[in-house]
Structures are given as structure tokens and as C-alpha cells.
Design a protein around this motif. Sequence first.
Motif, PDB file in Angstrom:
ATOM      1  N   LEU A 107       0.863  -1.184   0.000  1.00 47.22           N
ATOM      2  CA  LEU A 107       0.000   0.000   0.000  1.00 47.22           C
ATOM      3  C   LEU A 107       0.891   1.222   0.000  1.00 47.22           C
ATOM      4  N   ARG A 108       0.492   2.260  -0.733  1.00 45.85           N
ATOM      5  CA  ARG A 108       1.232   3.525  -0.686  1.00 45.85           C
ATOM      6  C   ARG A 108       0.258   4.692  -0.720  1.00 45.85           C
ATOM      7  N   TRP A 109       0.428   5.618   0.229  1.00 47.80           N
ATOM      8  CA  TRP A 109      -0.265   6.900   0.181  1.00 47.80           C
ATOM      9  C   TRP A 109       0.663   7.843  -0.569  1.00 47.80           C
ATOM     10  N   VAL A 110       0.206   8.386  -1.699  1.00 46.41           N
ATOM     11  CA  VAL A 110       1.062   9.227  -2.518  1.00 46.41           C
ATOM     12  C   VAL A 110       0.330  10.492  -2.966  1.00 46.41           C
ATOM     13  N   THR A 111       1.092  11.558  -3.138  1.00 48.19           N
ATOM     14  CA  THR A 111       0.541  12.764  -3.749  1.00 48.19           C
ATOM     15  C   THR A 111       0.438  12.509  -5.253  1.00 48.19           C
ATOM     16  N   PRO A 112      -0.318  13.325  -5.968  1.00 52.21           N
ATOM     17  CA  PRO A 112      -0.353  13.157  -7.425  1.00 52.21           C
ATOM     18  C   PRO A 112       1.035  13.224  -8.066  1.00 52.21           C
ATOM     19  N   ASP A 113       1.901  14.125  -7.595  1.00 52.53           N
ATOM     20  CA  ASP A 113       3.258  14.201  -8.150  1.00 52.53           C
ATOM     21  C   ASP A 113       4.032  12.908  -7.903  1.00 52.53           C
ATOM     22  N   GLU A 114       3.912  12.356  -6.705  1.00 53.26           N
ATOM     23  CA  GLU A 114       4.597  11.094  -6.394  1.00 53.26           C
ATOM     24  C   GLU A 114       4.034   9.951  -7.225  1.00 53.26           C
ATOM     25  N   ALA A 115       2.735   9.966  -7.478  1.00 53.26           N
ATOM     26  CA  ALA A 115       2.105   8.907  -8.277  1.00 53.26           C
ATOM     27  C   ALA A 115       2.693   8.875  -9.685  1.00 53.26           C
ATOM     28  N   HIS A 116       2.977  10.042 -10.245  1.00 53.19           N
ATOM     29  CA  HIS A 116       3.547  10.110 -11.597  1.00 53.19           C
ATOM     30  C   HIS A 116       4.897   9.410 -11.692  1.00 53.19           C
ATOM     31  N   GLU A 117       5.584   9.239 -10.565  1.00 52.59           N
ATOM     32  CA  GLU A 117       6.899   8.598 -10.557  1.00 52.59           C
ATOM     33  C   GLU A 117       6.814   7.072 -10.472  1.00 52.59           C
ATOM     34  N   LEU A 118       5.620   6.529 -10.243  1.00 53.21           N
ATOM     35  CA  LEU A 118       5.440   5.086 -10.073  1.00 53.21           C
ATOM     36  C   LEU A 118       4.989   4.431 -11.374  1.00 53.21           C
ATOM     37  N   PRO A 119       5.255   3.130 -11.521  1.00 53.83           N
ATOM     38  CA  PRO A 119       4.645   2.412 -12.648  1.00 53.83           C
ATOM     39  C   PRO A 119       3.152   2.236 -12.335  1.00 53.83           C
ATOM     40  N   LEU A 120       2.296   2.838 -13.139  1.00 57.08           N
ATOM     41  CA  LEU A 120       0.860   2.850 -12.862  1.00 57.08           C
ATOM     42  C   LEU A 120       0.091   2.018 -13.886  1.00 57.08           C
ATOM     43  N   ALA A 121      -1.000   1.424 -13.435  1.00 57.28           N
ATOM     44  CA  ALA A 121      -1.945   0.782 -14.345  1.00 57.28           C
ATOM     45  C   ALA A 121      -2.521   1.861 -15.255  1.00 57.28           C
ATOM     46  N   ALA A 122      -2.905   1.503 -16.478  1.00 57.21           N
ATOM     47  CA  ALA A 122      -3.439   2.474 -17.440  1.00 57.21           C
ATOM     48  C   ALA A 122      -4.675   3.178 -16.888  1.00 57.21           C
ATOM     49  N   LEU A 123      -5.559   2.460 -16.238  1.00 58.51           N
ATOM     50  CA  LEU A 123      -6.766   3.072 -15.662  1.00 58.51           C
ATOM     51  C   LEU A 123      -6.388   4.159 -14.660  1.00 58.51           C
ATOM     52  N   THR A 124      -5.423   3.877 -13.819  1.00 55.31           N
ATOM     53  CA  THR A 124      -4.975   4.837 -12.813  1.00 55.31           C
ATOM     54  C   THR A 124      -4.321   6.041 -13.474  1.00 55.31           C
ATOM     55  N   ARG A 125      -3.412   5.790 -14.393  1.00 54.86           N
ATOM     56  CA  ARG A 125      -2.665   6.863 -15.064  1.00 54.86           C
ATOM     57  C   ARG A 125      -3.582   7.762 -15.900  1.00 54.86           C
ATOM     58  N   ASP A 126      -4.477   7.145 -16.682  1.00 60.44           N
ATOM     59  CA  ASP A 126      -5.243   7.904 -17.670  1.00 60.44           C
ATOM     60  C   ASP A 126      -6.540   8.508 -17.137  1.00 60.44           C
ATOM     61  N   TYR A 127      -7.132   7.904 -16.125  1.00 61.34           N
ATOM     62  CA  TYR A 127      -8.440   8.360 -15.650  1.00 61.34           C
ATOM     63  C   TYR A 127      -8.468   8.740 -14.173  1.00 61.34           C
ATOM     64  N   VAL A 128      -7.945   7.862 -13.322  1.00 65.58           N
ATOM     65  CA  VAL A 128      -8.079   8.085 -11.881  1.00 65.58           C
ATOM     66  C   VAL A 128      -7.211   9.247 -11.410  1.00 65.58           C
ATOM     67  N   LEU A 129      -5.969   9.286 -11.816  1.00 68.17           N
ATOM     68  CA  LEU A 129      -5.069  10.350 -11.370  1.00 68.17           C
ATOM     69  C   LEU A 129      -5.589  11.737 -11.783  1.00 68.17           C
ATOM     70  N   PRO A 130      -5.995  11.948 -13.042  1.00 62.84           N
ATOM     71  CA  PRO A 130      -6.559  13.265 -13.381  1.00 62.84           C
ATOM     72  C   PRO A 130      -7.810  13.607 -12.561  1.00 62.84           C
ATOM     73  N   LEU A 131      -8.655  12.622 -12.305  1.00 61.08           N
ATOM     74  CA  LEU A 131      -9.834  12.857 -11.470  1.00 61.08           C
ATOM     75  C   LEU A 131      -9.440  13.218 -10.047  1.00 61.08           C
ATOM     76  N   ALA A 132      -8.463  12.518  -9.504  1.00 63.85           N
ATOM     77  CA  ALA A 132      -7.998  12.797  -8.140  1.00 63.85           C
ATOM     78  C   ALA A 132      -7.464  14.226  -8.045  1.00 63.85           C
ATOM     79  N   ILE A 133      -6.704  14.651  -9.042  1.00 66.95           N
ATOM     80  CA  ILE A 133      -6.166  16.013  -9.041  1.00 66.95           C
ATOM     81  C   ILE A 133      -7.307  17.021  -9.035  1.00 66.95           C
TER      82      ILE A 133
END
Length: 145
Positions: A107-133
Amino acid sequence: MSPARQTTLRIAAALILDPEGRMLLVRKRGTERFMQAGGKLEPGEPAEAALRRELCEELGQAPIALRLLGEFTAPAANEPGCQVHAWLFQATLPPGSPVAAAEIAELRWVTPDEAHELPLAALTRDYVLPLAIRLLRHDKTMALP
């Protein structure tokens, strides 16, 4: 496999945010990509019920609130040749820290900037992260006097 014949997995996923402006990401055992907690719907199971079940199994906590954010389709992170059709919910967990359980390795609690540094699933990268921001920005503007 052609896109027309591609297998579609029906899943429910949770966008979980904390008061510090971080989102919860998980990595399943034997994989490298980070994503939302959640999982596959059982036959005939509603998405909300599936997510409640999955959060109990994966995080040891049942959500105290769920709000549907939308439905999204993306390539599956851990199943080559498949795509996911996801019902994405914003989930509120009860007080206390979630724990990695079932197939969750990390488990990781991350800021949006920190999330960009991780290998992300496409759903997370393309949809969830922009929504979270967008949600985090909205919360900050709501907090201003």
C-alpha cells in the motif's frame, strides 16, 4: 488479439483520498504496477457490493461511504490481451490505517506528483489520477475563506 475480440473484465475500483491530499495506491503480489484497491465483479454482483467486498478483503476495512465517479475502460494492467471496464467510486474509509491483505503486496499513500513517478496501471494513469487532481483542487478551493 484484436480489439473487437478482446476480453473485458468488469471491475470496481476505489479512489481513496486522505486529508493530506494523498491517494491510496496498491500493488498486487507478483506485479509491478500500482492501481486502486478493488477487483472483479462476481456474476450478477452490483459494482458497489463488489467494491465493499474487495475493500474488506484487500484493506481490512469496509468503506463508510461510496460515491460513483463514473465508468471507464482501459487496458488491463496484469492480464495481457484484456481490458477492464471499471466502475470507479470515491471511497471514504473509517478512521484507522488500512492494511495490505489478500493479494495486496504493498500500500502507498502518494501525492499526485509522487504517483507520476510510479509504474501505474493504465486506468490509474489515464483516468483516476486526473480525477484525483481535480477533486483535490476542488477541496482546496472549498476550504478557502
